[in-house]
Write an enzyme that holds these catalytic residues in place. Structure first.
Site, mmCIF file in Angstrom:
data_model
loop_
_atom_site.group_PDB
_atom_site.id
_atom_site.type_symbol
_atom_site.label_atom_id
_atom_site.label_comp_id
_atom_site.label_asym_id
_atom_site.label_seq_id
_atom_site.Cartn_x
_atom_site.Cartn_y
_atom_site.Cartn_z
ATOM 1 N N HIS A 83 -25.070 -36.677 -28.494
ATOM 2 C CA HIS A 83 -25.394 -34.934 -28.590
ATOM 3 C C HIS A 83 -26.500 -34.602 -27.433
ATOM 4 C CE1 HIS A 83 -22.609 -35.074 -31.830
ATOM 5 N NE2 HIS A 83 -22.586 -33.699 -31.960
ATOM 6 N N HIS A 133 -30.136 -38.734 -36.675
ATOM 7 C CA HIS A 133 -30.910 -39.488 -35.592
ATOM 8 C C HIS A 133 -32.191 -39.332 -35.917
ATOM 9 C CE1 HIS A 133 -27.749 -40.449 -32.802
ATOM 10 N NE2 HIS A 133 -27.095 -39.104 -32.792
#
Length: 343
Positions: A83, A133
């Site tokens: 992303h 993450h």
């Protein structure tokens, strides 16, 4: 908020957004973004599967997966953050395109960079907040994104010239697509990364193939753009209705044809295959023994015999053809329908 922002910059969002760019007259921007997205997907997912760094452990981290896409993303490895990487590349390229084709002054440049910086920061913080993450994943994603963006801004005009006026473009891309489907690292444990890679390679191939056929009719720089007298808002909404229906139908039909055709072709050539998902009859079957054993081989089968005698996953070819058909319909079939319907 972070879940919504993640959806806005996710792969499904860009998959729906890029066809609208084509149909609104911004073909150059659209074809550059799909090629850049496919390139980012290959680089980012290859690094993920080579490094095989896990995502933050949950628990103790509470992972928020609000959509099916996020749940599938959670099955991938963590480093780098796709992303963050995609946001840097695509928003950066969009800013470059806007500044190149619009009014340039100190205010617009400052506002543009501020918006891109804010978006990247929100996405990066959001990936950590959602438990998807770690900080190092996000930082590495931003770093790789900046490198890829700088490289793409150096070559994008050459790539576009080759697509428009190069020789043997379709055959070259077909060979490159085949190579990319095989030249992909094997992760420590299976992840959906290779499936995304195959889908984007197929979509990019289909889009470029369609552009090669219809560039001078629908994709040159002189085509009308949205909000012009030729494409008012109502006409564009009509294009969306016809176009989305068309590409969904083509995607379904190309998948059905590929599911029937590829196993027949592989069986004819004596290529051992299995299917992990699409063809129930081939799931878990041991096709490593060629049905042509003990029989006289034809010329094509003798050529195939030089390749490693392992069972290939036919789902890769099915997925590639499915998304190639979708990409072709975006740039060829749908614009042809618009022309016939005066849209």
């Amino acid at each position: 908020m972070f879940s919504v922002m993640s959806c806005v910059v996710s792969v499904p969002f860009y998959t729906g957004f890029i066809p609208l760019l084509f149909w609104s007259g911004h073909s150059k921007l659209a074809r550059q973004m799909i090629l850049l997205l496919a390139f980012c997907d290959f680089i980012g997912n290859s690094i993920k599967d080579v490094v095989s760094a896990p995502r933050p452990s949950s628990p103790p981290v509470r992972r928020v997966t609000a959509t099916k896409d996020e749940k599938e993303n959670a099955m991938e490895y963590g480093l780098p953050s796709s992303h963050a990487l995609n946001t840097v590349c695509l928003s950066g390229y969009l800013l470059h395109y806007a500044l190149t084709h619009g009014v340039q002054n100190g205010v617009t440049v400052a506002v543009g960079f501020a918006l891109v910086f804010t978006l990247v920061m929100i996405i990066g913080i959001g990936r950590i907040y959602l438990g998807m993450h770690s900080l190092i994943d996000v930082v590495s994603g931003i770093s790789f994104g900046l490198v890829i963006l700088a490289f793409w801004l150096t070559i994008h005009e050459y790539v576009d010239d080759f697509i428009i006026s190069g020789q043997n473009v379709t055959s070259f891309l077909a060979s490159l697509s085949l190579l990319l489907c095989f030249a992909y690292p094997t992760p420590e444990f299976p992840t959906p990364s290779f499936e995304y890679h195959t889908a984007f390679v197929g979509a990019a191939f289909g889009i470029v193939s369609g552009i090669r056929q219809t560039y001078f009719h629908f994709h040159h720089e002189g085509v009308p753009r949205i909000f012009s007298p030729q494409i008012p808002l109502l006409v564009f909404l009509g294009r969306m209705l016809v176009g989305i229906s068309t590409i969904l139908m083509v995607k379904f039909c190309s998948k059905a044809i590929a599911k029937w055709l590829l196993p027949v072709m592989c069986n004819t050539l004596g290529i051992p295959i299995v299917s992990s998902c699409y063809v129930p009859a081939l799931r878990g079957s041991d096709s490593s023994k060629s049905k042509s054993d003990g029989k006289q081989l034809g010329y094509l089968q003798k050529v195939i015999a030089f390749f490693p005698r392992k069972a290939y996953d036919v789902d890769t070819g099915i997925r590639f053809l499915q998304y190639a058909g979708l990409g072709w319909s975006v740039t060829d079939l749908a614009p042809s329908l618009f022309s016939h319907l005066n849209l």
